[in-house]
Design an enzyme around this catalytic site. Structure first.
Site, PDB file in Angstrom:
ATOM      1  N   SER A 148       0.862  -1.183   0.000  1.00 42.05           N
ATOM      2  CA  SER A 148       0.000   0.000   0.000  1.00 42.05           C
ATOM      3  C   SER A 148       0.894   1.227   0.000  1.00 42.05           C
ATOM      4  O   SER A 148       2.036   1.178   0.489  1.00 42.05           O
ATOM      5  CB  SER A 148      -0.888   0.007   1.255  1.00 42.05           C
ATOM      6  OG  SER A 148      -1.526   1.259   1.417  1.00 42.05           O
ATOM      7  N   TYR A 161      -1.736  -0.361  10.357  1.00 46.53           N
ATOM      8  CA  TYR A 161      -1.830  -0.894   8.995  1.00 46.53           C
ATOM      9  C   TYR A 161      -0.636  -0.411   8.179  1.00 46.53           C
ATOM     10  O   TYR A 161      -0.022  -1.182   7.428  1.00 46.53           O
ATOM     11  CB  TYR A 161      -3.140  -0.444   8.365  1.00 46.53           C
ATOM     12  CG  TYR A 161      -3.355  -0.889   6.945  1.00 46.53           C
ATOM     13  CD1 TYR A 161      -3.782  -2.181   6.659  1.00 46.53           C
ATOM     14  CD2 TYR A 161      -3.155  -0.005   5.876  1.00 46.53           C
ATOM     15  CE1 TYR A 161      -4.001  -2.584   5.346  1.00 46.53           C
ATOM     16  CE2 TYR A 161      -3.371  -0.396   4.572  1.00 46.53           C
ATOM     17  CZ  TYR A 161      -3.797  -1.688   4.306  1.00 46.53           C
ATOM     18  OH  TYR A 161      -4.005  -2.082   3.006  1.00 46.53           O
ATOM     19  N   LYS A 165       2.236  -2.711   6.246  1.00 47.35           N
ATOM     20  CA  LYS A 165       2.504  -2.652   4.812  1.00 47.35           C
ATOM     21  C   LYS A 165       3.956  -2.255   4.521  1.00 47.35           C
ATOM     22  O   LYS A 165       4.520  -2.647   3.499  1.00 47.35           O
ATOM     23  CB  LYS A 165       1.523  -1.699   4.135  1.00 47.35           C
ATOM     24  CG  LYS A 165       0.099  -2.245   4.092  1.00 47.35           C
ATOM     25  CD  LYS A 165       0.031  -3.608   3.409  1.00 47.35           C
ATOM     26  CE  LYS A 165      -1.365  -4.137   3.280  1.00 47.35           C
ATOM     27  NZ  LYS A 165      -1.432  -5.438   2.568  1.00 47.35           N
TER      28      LYS A 165
END
Length: 255
Positions: A148, A161, A165
């Protein structure tokens, strides 16, 4: 010549998180190029529907199999079942991910962080380890990890998150160096804002969406097919000299 290099007939791809969104579209793109596909996600009923759709539209084999991407033993059993059912594994696309925390990282807890890392990082690692022996039997293969842009530049309110990533990006590069001599390429695709249920909080409000798009050179939200097409390219022989790269599909957000 390019058309021949994009032909995936006779190949088998395992795609995690394939019941919806980007994962579903990745499976469709690979099937459209001729590959048989193993569809992995947590909910069997949703996978069955996607498998039926793919078989009907593309005429390839589609094997749906429920598996929790955060459980190592389940991953081991799933990869073995896919190889037995479809005869081989040439491509692995690690797409399954979770993000149960939205807010400041200081307000999170170890349980949530562990859950995110277990699925988003350890799960990717485990699927790669289990698929590599099957790829080696075929003389090589390709792995594509879904990262991401949040793994490149941390995004507000999804800090854990973002950390996971960033780990996926480094995991990709480590495996690329180790597996290159074995004929296995390992790359990552880093989507920006894509219109999926997963990112609905960022695009369902027009006000929020307009604010987000101010940072984009191409000022629109992406569609699932766009990162999926990048994944299909990286699996194909058209990307035969590409490994260890992170391909951003973000409308220029990271410029």
């Amino acid at each position: 010549m390019m058309k021949e290099q994009l032909n995936l007939q006779g190949k088998v791809a395992l795609v995690t998180g394939a019941s919806r969104g980007i994962g579903k579209e990745i499976a469709r793109q690979l099937a459209g190029l001729g590959a048989d596909v193993a569809l992995i996600s947590r909910k069997q009923e949703a996978l069955d529907a996607v498998a039926e759709e793919i078989r009907g539209e593309f005429g390839v084999k589609a094997f749906p199999l429920a598996c929790h991407a955060g459980k190592t033993e389940a991953i081991r059993e799933t990869v073995a079942k896919v190889a037995a059912e479809l005869g081989r594994i040439d491509f692995l696309v690690n797409n399954a991910a979770t993000n149960p925390q939205f807010g400041f990282i200081i307000d999170s807890n170890e349980e949530i962080f562990t859950k995110i890392l277990t699925t988003n990082v350890v799960g990717y690692y485990s699927f790669i380890k289990e698929c590599v022996p099957h790829m080696e039997k075929n003389g090589g293969g390709a792995v594509v990890n879904l990262a991401s842009v949040a793994g490149i530049t941390p995004m507000p309110l999804i800090g854990l998150y973002s950390v996971s990533k960033a780990a996926v990006i480094n995991l990709t590069k480590v495996f690329a160096k180790e597996l290159g001599p074995r004929g296995i390429r390992v790359n990552a695709v880093a989507p920006g804002l894509i219109k999926t249920d997963f990112s609905a909080a960022l695009w369902s409000s027009e006000e929020v969406l307009n604010e987000v798009l101010k940072t984009h050179a191409i000022p629109r939200i992406g569609e699932p097919r766009e990162p999926a097409q990048a994944v299909a390219f990286l699996c194909s022989e058209a990307a035969s000299l590409i490994t260890g790269t992170v391909l951003t599909v973000d409308g220029g957000e990271t410029i």
